[in-house]
Design a protein around this motif. Structure first.
Motif, PDB file in Angstrom:
ATOM      1  N   LEU A 188      50.339  43.943  52.946  1.00 37.77           N
ATOM      2  CA  LEU A 188      49.707  43.029  51.997  1.00 37.77           C
ATOM      3  C   LEU A 188      48.233  43.382  51.788  1.00 37.77           C
ATOM      4  N   ARG A 189      47.549  43.769  52.859  1.00 37.90           N
ATOM      5  CA  ARG A 189      46.139  44.148  52.728  1.00 37.90           C
ATOM      6  C   ARG A 189      45.978  45.391  51.859  1.00 37.90           C
ATOM      7  N   ILE A 190      46.851  46.379  52.091  1.00 35.36           N
ATOM      8  CA  ILE A 190      46.787  47.596  51.277  1.00 35.36           C
ATOM      9  C   ILE A 190      47.105  47.277  49.828  1.00 35.36           C
ATOM     10  N   LEU A 191      48.152  46.477  49.611  1.00 31.29           N
ATOM     11  CA  LEU A 191      48.576  46.137  48.251  1.00 31.29           C
ATOM     12  C   LEU A 191      47.493  45.352  47.531  1.00 31.29           C
ATOM     13  N   ASN A 192      46.909  44.376  48.193  1.00 32.16           N
ATOM     14  CA  ASN A 192      45.853  43.574  47.574  1.00 32.16           C
ATOM     15  C   ASN A 192      44.656  44.454  47.201  1.00 32.16           C
ATOM     16  N   ARG A 193      44.290  45.357  48.112  1.00 32.86           N
ATOM     17  CA  ARG A 193      43.147  46.235  47.850  1.00 32.86           C
ATOM     18  C   ARG A 193      43.405  47.192  46.692  1.00 32.86           C
ATOM     19  N   THR A 194      44.614  47.752  46.647  1.00 34.06           N
ATOM     20  CA  THR A 194      44.907  48.710  45.570  1.00 34.06           C
ATOM     21  C   THR A 194      44.994  48.006  44.216  1.00 34.06           C
ATOM     22  N   LEU A 195      45.465  46.766  44.195  1.00 37.73           N
ATOM     23  CA  LEU A 195      45.507  46.023  42.935  1.00 37.73           C
ATOM     24  C   LEU A 195      44.098  45.781  42.407  1.00 37.73           C
ATOM     25  N   ILE A 196      43.158  45.534  43.316  1.00 40.09           N
ATOM     26  CA  ILE A 196      41.769  45.294  42.912  1.00 40.09           C
ATOM     27  C   ILE A 196      41.061  46.592  42.542  1.00 40.09           C
ATOM     28  N   GLU A 197      41.152  47.603  43.412  1.00 35.19           N
ATOM     29  CA  GLU A 197      40.375  48.821  43.231  1.00 35.19           C
ATOM     30  C   GLU A 197      41.021  49.816  42.269  1.00 35.19           C
ATOM     31  N   ASP A 198      42.343  49.944  42.307  1.00 33.30           N
ATOM     32  CA  ASP A 198      43.036  50.971  41.516  1.00 33.30           C
ATOM     33  C   ASP A 198      43.603  50.447  40.203  1.00 33.30           C
ATOM     34  N   PHE A 199      43.856  49.134  40.142  1.00 34.94           N
ATOM     35  CA  PHE A 199      44.439  48.558  38.930  1.00 34.94           C
ATOM     36  C   PHE A 199      43.501  47.567  38.241  1.00 34.94           C
ATOM     37  N   ALA A 200      42.310  47.398  38.791  1.00 37.11           N
ATOM     38  CA  ALA A 200      41.270  46.554  38.174  1.00 37.11           C
ATOM     39  C   ALA A 200      41.755  45.135  37.910  1.00 37.11           C
ATOM     40  N   ILE A 201      42.476  44.569  38.877  1.00 34.99           N
ATOM     41  CA  ILE A 201      42.976  43.208  38.762  1.00 34.99           C
ATOM     42  C   ILE A 201      42.110  42.280  39.613  1.00 34.99           C
ATOM     43  N   THR A 202      41.596  41.232  39.014  1.00 38.17           N
ATOM     44  CA  THR A 202      40.784  40.261  39.733  1.00 38.17           C
ATOM     45  C   THR A 202      41.666  39.146  40.267  1.00 38.17           C
ATOM     46  N   LYS A 259      57.532  38.272  36.382  1.00 36.87           N
ATOM     47  CA  LYS A 259      56.532  38.370  35.325  1.00 36.87           C
ATOM     48  C   LYS A 259      55.307  37.484  35.586  1.00 36.87           C
ATOM     49  N   LYS A 260      55.410  36.568  36.544  1.00 30.31           N
ATOM     50  CA  LYS A 260      54.302  35.670  36.856  1.00 30.31           C
ATOM     51  C   LYS A 260      53.351  36.266  37.897  1.00 30.31           C
ATOM     52  N   PHE A 261      53.695  37.463  38.428  1.00 28.69           N
ATOM     53  CA  PHE A 261      52.926  38.031  39.525  1.00 28.69           C
ATOM     54  C   PHE A 261      52.419  39.427  39.175  1.00 28.69           C
ATOM     55  N   ASP A 262      51.358  39.821  39.872  1.00 27.63           N
ATOM     56  CA  ASP A 262      50.788  41.151  39.659  1.00 27.63           C
ATOM     57  C   ASP A 262      51.531  42.218  40.454  1.00 27.63           C
ATOM     58  N   ALA A 263      52.216  41.818  41.516  1.00 23.17           N
ATOM     59  CA  ALA A 263      52.994  42.762  42.320  1.00 23.17           C
ATOM     60  C   ALA A 263      53.978  41.983  43.178  1.00 23.17           C
ATOM     61  N   PHE A 328      42.370  56.915  38.545  1.00 24.45           N
ATOM     62  CA  PHE A 328      41.155  57.703  38.786  1.00 24.45           C
ATOM     63  C   PHE A 328      39.951  57.023  38.118  1.00 24.45           C
ATOM     64  N   LYS A 329      40.131  56.602  36.881  1.00 26.54           N
ATOM     65  CA  LYS A 329      39.056  55.919  36.151  1.00 26.54           C
ATOM     66  C   LYS A 329      38.705  54.593  36.818  1.00 26.54           C
ATOM     67  N   ASN A 330      39.721  53.789  37.164  1.00 29.23           N
ATOM     68  CA  ASN A 330      39.465  52.491  37.793  1.00 29.23           C
ATOM     69  C   ASN A 330      38.781  52.638  39.137  1.00 29.23           C
ATOM     70  N   ARG A 331      39.192  53.639  39.894  1.00 26.83           N
ATOM     71  CA  ARG A 331      38.603  53.839  41.217  1.00 26.83           C
ATOM     72  C   ARG A 331      37.134  54.255  41.099  1.00 26.83           C
ATOM     73  N   MET A 332      36.837  55.077  40.116  1.00 26.10           N
ATOM     74  CA  MET A 332      35.455  55.503  39.892  1.00 26.10           C
ATOM     75  C   MET A 332      34.575  54.312  39.499  1.00 26.10           C
ATOM     76  N   ILE A 333      35.110  53.460  38.626  1.00 24.77           N
ATOM     77  CA  ILE A 333      34.361  52.277  38.195  1.00 24.77           C
ATOM     78  C   ILE A 333      34.125  51.346  39.370  1.00 24.77           C
ATOM     79  N   TYR A 334      35.156  51.128  40.178  1.00 28.66           N
ATOM     80  CA  TYR A 334      35.023  50.233  41.328  1.00 28.66           C
ATOM     81  C   TYR A 334      33.973  50.743  42.309  1.00 28.66           C
TER      82      TYR A 334
END
Length: 351
Positions: A188-202, A259-263, A328-334
């Motif tokens: 869950l920690r990895i998934l939450n982090r990747t959704l924020i950093e790699d998929f730009a989800i708040t 469809k109600k969830f990000d992952a 790659f773009k999202n990670r650079m921005i983060y």
């Protein structure tokens, strides 16, 4: 500002499957070439064989010896096999397994030296690649070892659905014993982090599936939900991770609740991947979260039965490249945003 051209390393996978077909068909598209510089780790001889088998005359690779020689306007290829490379379409051979490993090893070596930016892996055969040099169940486990990562997360991605798994390539009878509160929390920690950093989800929302039918039915059909999964979810929420569940898998996917969830975090391989592939097969991508390298791959396998017949769809492979570019773009921005946080000003004295 002009978008940077991302250097994309591509491993050719099993030379007797559809790897070269989906690679070539994808790289023939002009929009791919506009966004990246592809560098295939493979064999010019094998590539030429597949081009001939597929009757493709309007495409060729630029043969290079080092990534620094890559032509930004061409699809480039580095020879990772010797001149004895031989293709036997549709067959699992020791030679094909060796070729898969040699390409993967060279690509990882070059990535560690900063010679390309993202990695796309064409399908391997998990049996013929086994040797004294490769004793892993798949790409995910090998990459975790190479990058000295204690844990990595298999995440299946499409525009409508993202599915991760707590347990990966293990037998069904091992699943219950492999699930623990700490393992679920780690995923869950990895998934939450990747959704924020790699998929730009708040503030990502994660659905967690139960292990048993009907999510255990309050202990009637098994105790893993009440003893392991629910306590893990409580701890995750205490850490600020919005993890909700456990849901019964059949009703969750059948009602389109996903469809109600990000992952979605599934407990085992087929619980998550079977519905994902049923819904998103041609558009799905396999992404390995939790690694320093951005690695994606198509969701299909070697597909020996259709190798060389010009019927393989490149859609999943194409999506794998575009997803890697987006991450790659999202990670650079983060990284840029995190590097320069807003300063905290002391206003206690009216400053």
């Amino acid at each position: 500002m002009e978008n940077p051209r991302v250097r994309v390393g591509i491993t050719h996978g099993d030379i007797n499957g559809i790897g070269y077909e989906v690679i070539i068909k994808t790289l023939m598209e002009q929009r791919i070439m506009e966004d990246c510089i592809p560098i295939v780790y493979g064999s010019p001889k094998v590539a030429a064989y597949h081009r001939k088998a597929l009757n493709i005359s309007n495409f060729s690779f630029n043969h290079i010896n080092h990534p620094s020689e890559a032509n930004a306007k061409r699809a480039n290829i580095i020879d990772c096999m010797d001149d004895n490379a031989r293709v036997e379409l549709g067959k699992s051979t020791e030679h094909a397994g060796e070729g898969s490993f040699l390409a993967l090893k060279r690509a990882i070596t070059d990535y560690k030296q900063g010679l390309f930016d993202v990695l796309i892996t064409a399908p391997i055969n998990k049996h013929n690649i086994q040797s004294d040099k490769f004793g892993f169940k798949g790409h995910t486990e090998y990459l975790a070892k190479e990058f000295e990562t204690s844990d990595a997360l298999m995440l299946m991605v499409s525009e409508l659905l993202r599915v991760a798994v707590v347990t990966g390539h293990i037998t069904l009878k091992e699943v219950s014993g492999a699930i623990s509160k700490e393992k679920i929390l780690t995923k869950l920690r990895i998934l939450n982090r990747t959704l924020i950093e790699d998929f730009a989800i708040t503030g990502p929302k994660i659905a967690v599936l139960g292990l048993n039918p009907h999510a255990g039915d309050q202990g009637l059909l098994g105790g893993e939900e009440t003893e392991i999964i629910i306590p893990a979810l409580k701890t995750a929420r205490d850490e600020g991770i919005m993890a909700i569940g456990p849901f019964a898998a059949d009703g969750f996917f059948g009602s389109e609740n996903f469809k109600k969830f990000d992952a979605v975090l599934a407990m085992y391989h087929d619980q998550g991947l079977a519905p994902f592939k049923a819904l998103m097969f041609d558009r799905g991508v396999n992404f390995t979260a939790g690694l320093p390298v951005i690695r994606t791959s198509p969701v299909h396998g070697t597909a020996y039965e259709i190798a060389g017949k010009d019927v393989a769809s490149p859609d999943s492979f194409r999506h794998a490249i575009f997803l890697a570019l987006d991450i790659f773009k999202n990670r650079m921005i983060y990284k840029e945003v995190s590097k320069n946080p807003l300063p905290i000003t002391d206003i206690s004295e009216g400053g």
